[in-house]
Design an enzyme around this catalytic site. Structure first.
Site, PDB file in Angstrom:
ATOM      1  N   LYS A  49       0.837  -1.209   0.000  1.00  0.00           N
ATOM      2  CA  LYS A  49       0.000   0.000   0.000  1.00  0.00           C
ATOM      3  C   LYS A  49       0.872   1.259   0.000  1.00  0.00           C
ATOM      4  O   LYS A  49       2.064   1.197   0.324  1.00  0.00           O
ATOM      5  CB  LYS A  49      -0.939  -0.022   1.206  1.00  0.00           C
ATOM      6  CG  LYS A  49      -0.219   0.064   2.538  1.00  0.00           C
ATOM      7  CD  LYS A  49      -1.155  -0.265   3.700  1.00  0.00           C
ATOM      8  CE  LYS A  49      -0.405  -0.163   5.013  1.00  0.00           C
ATOM      9  NZ  LYS A  49      -1.141  -0.773   6.137  1.00  0.00           N
ATOM     10  N   TYR A  91      15.465  31.071   3.565  1.00  0.00           N
ATOM     11  CA  TYR A  91      14.278  31.838   3.968  1.00  0.00           C
ATOM     12  C   TYR A  91      14.364  32.197   5.451  1.00  0.00           C
ATOM     13  O   TYR A  91      14.659  31.348   6.292  1.00  0.00           O
ATOM     14  CB  TYR A  91      13.008  31.011   3.762  1.00  0.00           C
ATOM     15  CG  TYR A  91      12.531  30.940   2.332  1.00  0.00           C
ATOM     16  CD1 TYR A  91      12.199  32.105   1.620  1.00  0.00           C
ATOM     17  CD2 TYR A  91      12.390  29.717   1.687  1.00  0.00           C
ATOM     18  CE1 TYR A  91      11.752  32.040   0.311  1.00  0.00           C
ATOM     19  CE2 TYR A  91      11.932  29.632   0.383  1.00  0.00           C
ATOM     20  CZ  TYR A  91      11.611  30.804  -0.299  1.00  0.00           C
ATOM     21  OH  TYR A  91      11.166  30.737  -1.587  1.00  0.00           O
TER      22      TYR A  91
HETATM   23  C1  LIG Z   1      -0.280  -1.720   6.883  1.00  0.00           C
HETATM   24  C2  LIG Z   1      -0.846  -2.979   7.382  1.00  0.00           C
HETATM   25  C3  LIG Z   1      -0.021  -4.097   7.622  1.00  0.00           C
HETATM   26  C4  LIG Z   1       1.488  -4.049   7.560  1.00  0.00           C
HETATM   27  O1  LIG Z   1       2.028  -3.625   8.790  1.00  0.00           O
HETATM   28  P1  LIG Z   1       3.619  -3.587   9.022  1.00  0.00           P
HETATM   29  O2  LIG Z   1       3.754  -3.123  10.413  1.00  0.00           O
HETATM   30  O3  LIG Z   1       4.168  -2.612   8.025  1.00  0.00           O
HETATM   31  O4  LIG Z   1       4.124  -4.957   8.786  1.00  0.00           O
HETATM   32  C5  LIG Z   1      -0.640  -5.292   7.965  1.00  0.00           C
HETATM   33  N1  LIG Z   1      -1.986  -5.378   8.083  1.00  0.00           N
HETATM   34  C6  LIG Z   1      -2.797  -4.318   7.901  1.00  0.00           C
HETATM   35  C7  LIG Z   1      -4.255  -4.485   8.064  1.00  0.00           C
HETATM   36  C8  LIG Z   1      -2.263  -3.085   7.552  1.00  0.00           C
HETATM   37  O5  LIG Z   1      -3.072  -2.037   7.387  1.00  0.00           O
END
Ligand SMILES: *Cc1c(COP(=O)(O)O)cnc(C)c1O
Length: 339
Positions: free
Chosen positions: A33, A248
């Protein structure tokens, strides 16, 4: 423009460590994601496929569509189907959302075992199984998410206890409603590392694969290496006299004559303005003055500098988590795969 390198050896090293916990590559569902945590969705999907990862997790259907060709199985965490694909499964996060999924959709049911963010309540299990059946959806898995897998508290244990009850009940209900081969998963990176004998059907792994996990020392696992490094190139260079001010607002004043160069990245690329006058690179180059949109100044004359090669260290400076540092990086930044 600033660019990112992705270290393939480090990524494969991390996947090797993760496979030791899952016991097989088949149980790794790589979380891709948010542009693969800033690493580049297609780049990481390509490398994951080369390693032999067959499962992926994304937030939405648009992401799933882009990586469909790379995986056998894709779980969408929070979206409804817009394309037809045998490979994609959709999450039911709420009992009232069941009607939104077209008949015949493969779904996975998220159960809230204590995080109170997404998922049906534990006591709703039976009515939701019934509604899924009635609506003609294909239920393939039941899963949950931990709120404190990376903290040394009791939560991880009692959420596991809750999920154990859900598993038992789900197996009974699956028989009753005719859902075959129901699968179960609950582990993210931190949770997987806490299992001494992992026996679920898969683990949803993000941050560990990218090599930027921050765990308390009692939970620490050796050997993970960050995959992503960010580099920037010099735009210009100048001598600054004692008493002159930089950037800045002139927030940095030179105390002696220094050579300051300006590099082609800034908050517009996803670096943090709060690092202004408060950041030193891994090679000890000191950032001076305010970070601007596409410019940052360092006491340095190198043509190119490494901004960071471990997001966890940047996260410490600005008191956040490596997840935020990585996902802040803009998608447009060019990625190069290195070995
Ligand atoms: C983002 C997410 C993960 C991954 O978590 P990590 O700590 O990066 O391994 C797993 N399950 C769900 C539902 C998530 O939203």
């Amino acid at each position: 423009m600033a660019y990112i390198t992705l270290n393939k050896n480090n990524f494969f090293n991390n996947l090797d460590i993760i496979s030791r916990f899952t016991k097989t590559k088949d149980k790794i569902a790589l979380v891709l994601k948010d542009n693969a945590y800033g690493h580049g969705l297609i780049e990481m999907a390509t490398l994951a496929q080369e390693y032999g990862v067959q499962k992926a997790v994304v937030q939405n259907d648009a992401e799933a569509k882009k990586i469909e060709q790379f995986f056998e199985y894709i779980l969408v965490l929070a979206d409804i189907p817009t394309i037809k694909s045998e490979k994609i499964r959709y999450t039911i996060n709420d009992k009232n959302s069941i009607q939104k999924f077209p008949n015949g959709t493969k779904v996975e049911l998220k159960v809230d075992t204590g995080m109170h963010r997404n998922g049906i309540a534990m006591h709703e299990l039976q009515e939701v199984f019934e509604a899924i059946k009635e609506h003609g959806l294909i239920l393939e898995a039941v899963f949950t998410h931990h709120k404190s897998a990376d903290e040394l508290t009791s939560e991880w244990f009692w959420q596991n206890d809750n999920f154990a009850k859900i598993k038992e009940k789900s197996l009974e209900l699956a028989k009753k409603f005719g859902f075959e081969n129901l699968r179960f998963h609950s582990a993210n990176s931190a949770s997987l590392m806490r299992h001494l004998n992992f026996d679920e059907d898969m683990a949803r792994i993000g941050i560990a694969a990218y090599g930027c996990m921050n765990l308390p020392s009692a939970l620490h696992v050796d050997g993970f290496k960050p995959v992503l490094s960010l580099y920037a190139q010099k735009i210009s260079s100048r001598k600054i006299q004692s008493g002159e001010r930089i950037g800045y607002g002139g927030t940095y004043e030179a105390l002696q004559e220094i050579v300051v160069s300006n590099y082609n990245f800034g908050y517009g690329d996803g670096f943090f303005r709060v690092c202004s006058n408060n950041y030193t690179t891994p090679h000890q180059k000191v950032l001076v003055g305010r970070i601007s949109m596409d410019n940052s100044s360092f006491i340095c004359d190198d043509d190119e500098i490494l901004i960071f090669n471990d997001a966890s260290l940047v996260a410490k400076v600005i008191q956040t988590v490596s997840y935020e540092v990585l996902t802040s990086l803009k998608e447009i930044i060019v990625k190069k795969i290195v070995y």
